[in-house]
Design an enzyme around this catalytic site. Sequence first.
Site, PDB file in Angstrom:
ATOM      1  N   ARG A  20     -28.937  57.548-116.250  1.00 49.02           N
ATOM      2  CA  ARG A  20     -29.020  56.409-117.444  1.00 49.02           C
ATOM      3  C   ARG A  20     -29.905  55.422-116.806  1.00 49.02           C
ATOM      4  O   ARG A  20     -29.576  54.763-115.900  1.00 49.02           O
ATOM      5  CB  ARG A  20     -27.513  55.824-117.396  1.00 49.02           C
ATOM      6  CG  ARG A  20     -27.348  55.019-118.504  1.00 49.02           C
ATOM      7  CD  ARG A  20     -27.596  55.177-119.975  1.00 49.02           C
ATOM      8  NE  ARG A  20     -27.715  54.345-121.036  1.00 49.02           N
ATOM      9  CZ  ARG A  20     -28.417  53.378-121.429  1.00 49.02           C
ATOM     10  NH1 ARG A  20     -29.612  53.544-121.004  1.00 49.02           N
ATOM     11  NH2 ARG A  20     -28.014  52.326-122.392  1.00 49.02           N
TER      12      ARG A  20
ATOM     13  N   HIS B 273     -28.058  47.274-114.371  1.00 53.14           N
ATOM     14  CA  HIS B 273     -27.483  48.287-113.857  1.00 53.14           C
ATOM     15  C   HIS B 273     -28.339  49.635-114.205  1.00 53.14           C
ATOM     16  O   HIS B 273     -28.769  49.952-115.315  1.00 53.14           O
ATOM     17  CB  HIS B 273     -26.088  48.369-113.924  1.00 53.14           C
ATOM     18  CG  HIS B 273     -25.615  48.412-115.425  1.00 53.14           C
ATOM     19  ND1 HIS B 273     -25.645  47.175-116.230  1.00 53.14           N
ATOM     20  CD2 HIS B 273     -25.438  49.564-116.187  1.00 53.14           C
ATOM     21  CE1 HIS B 273     -25.067  47.641-117.497  1.00 53.14           C
ATOM     22  NE2 HIS B 273     -24.830  48.865-117.418  1.00 53.14           N
TER      23      HIS B 273
END
Length: 395
Positions: free
Chosen positions: A103, A151
Amino acid sequence: MFKSSRRLFIQSVAFGAGVLGAARSALAAPDGHAAGYDVAPASEFLKTIPRKSGDPVVFTASLDKGPIKATSGGWAREVTTRILPLATGIAGAHLFVNAGGAREMHWHNSAEWAYVVDGHCQVTVVDPEGQLEVVNLAPGDLWFFPRGHSHAIQTLGPSPCHAILAFDDGLYSEHGTFGISDWMSRYDAPTLSQALGVSAETFSPNPKAETYIMQGEVLALDGPQAKVARALDRDRTHRFPLMAQKPRVSTAGGQLYVASAKEFPVSSSMTGTVLKLRPGAMHEPHWHTNANEWQYVLKGRTRVTLFAFDKRVAVAELTAGECAYIPANCGHSIQNIDKDDAEMVGVLDSGTYHESSLGDWLAKAPRHLLANNFGVAEAAVANFGRKRMVIASAS
């Protein structure tokens, strides 16, 4: 003259009641006068508000029957307030990343909490002070990213990684998820060259839109990439091994694991839970004074009873893949109605965990108060339990 006589009559009633003894309370007159006080009378009276009829509160939805957002490396589903209108405070998602998938680097205008259900992953975080953390997570671990912390999540090992996510904003995906590929694709190469100090040719192969979850090479669980992990100290780390901890509650009926900001300091705005119930067991009727709660059924079949606003009660049966939303201060209970164990992941939008319960209230209240509330003799309420159950086993 009539008013004076009436006042004298009411006062005499109050005096007579006092003579009969303190155990017998003086009764208010039926016209709005309180015994012993001169208050404005009334000829119309409000009745006790009846139970509400009509449609019950809709507080559940199926997360895992919704559409998926899929790219080469995996997919995600979500339940926001657009799907479940009651859920204004928390949105939920299911993230599945293939072996070798990642991701992409991004951040949110909301905090992100997650529970790793299966597989392994590496989380990379850069906080607003420029502090880097790289940590490896396994099943039963949590991650938490405060709002704005950039992140990324990358699978480790030969198996896919999937996690249940929650965000402290019912419309998180619409309100702001900012991805690195999407953002950089909006600039031309010379501008990126100037900003990042590298040649413009560096950016020619860059994607022209959001990549979301990209497929790449499989990273070994014990390979060199996995070994670069470096955790921050307890107060700043974004990882917490929830299922390696001792449960907060453990009874014959099951266990309740809790990770609030007390246990997981970076998770300052959300608390995570895992509830395990044996067949027939129940998480007793309770409410959370300071937070909304979002629940997801990992396995089993449960019955959730909601005592909601406006005197409405709703009951729903949930199976694996379905979720429920409990607004703050609404009473609720959860019962395992299957022949096998049930397991639920939950999250509350407060870093402080408060739980008030019906059982605790009834156990601690004076018997004479309960007798008055229910209109019964004290002997009828004498046997209410004196100890909280939290998780009650099947009778």
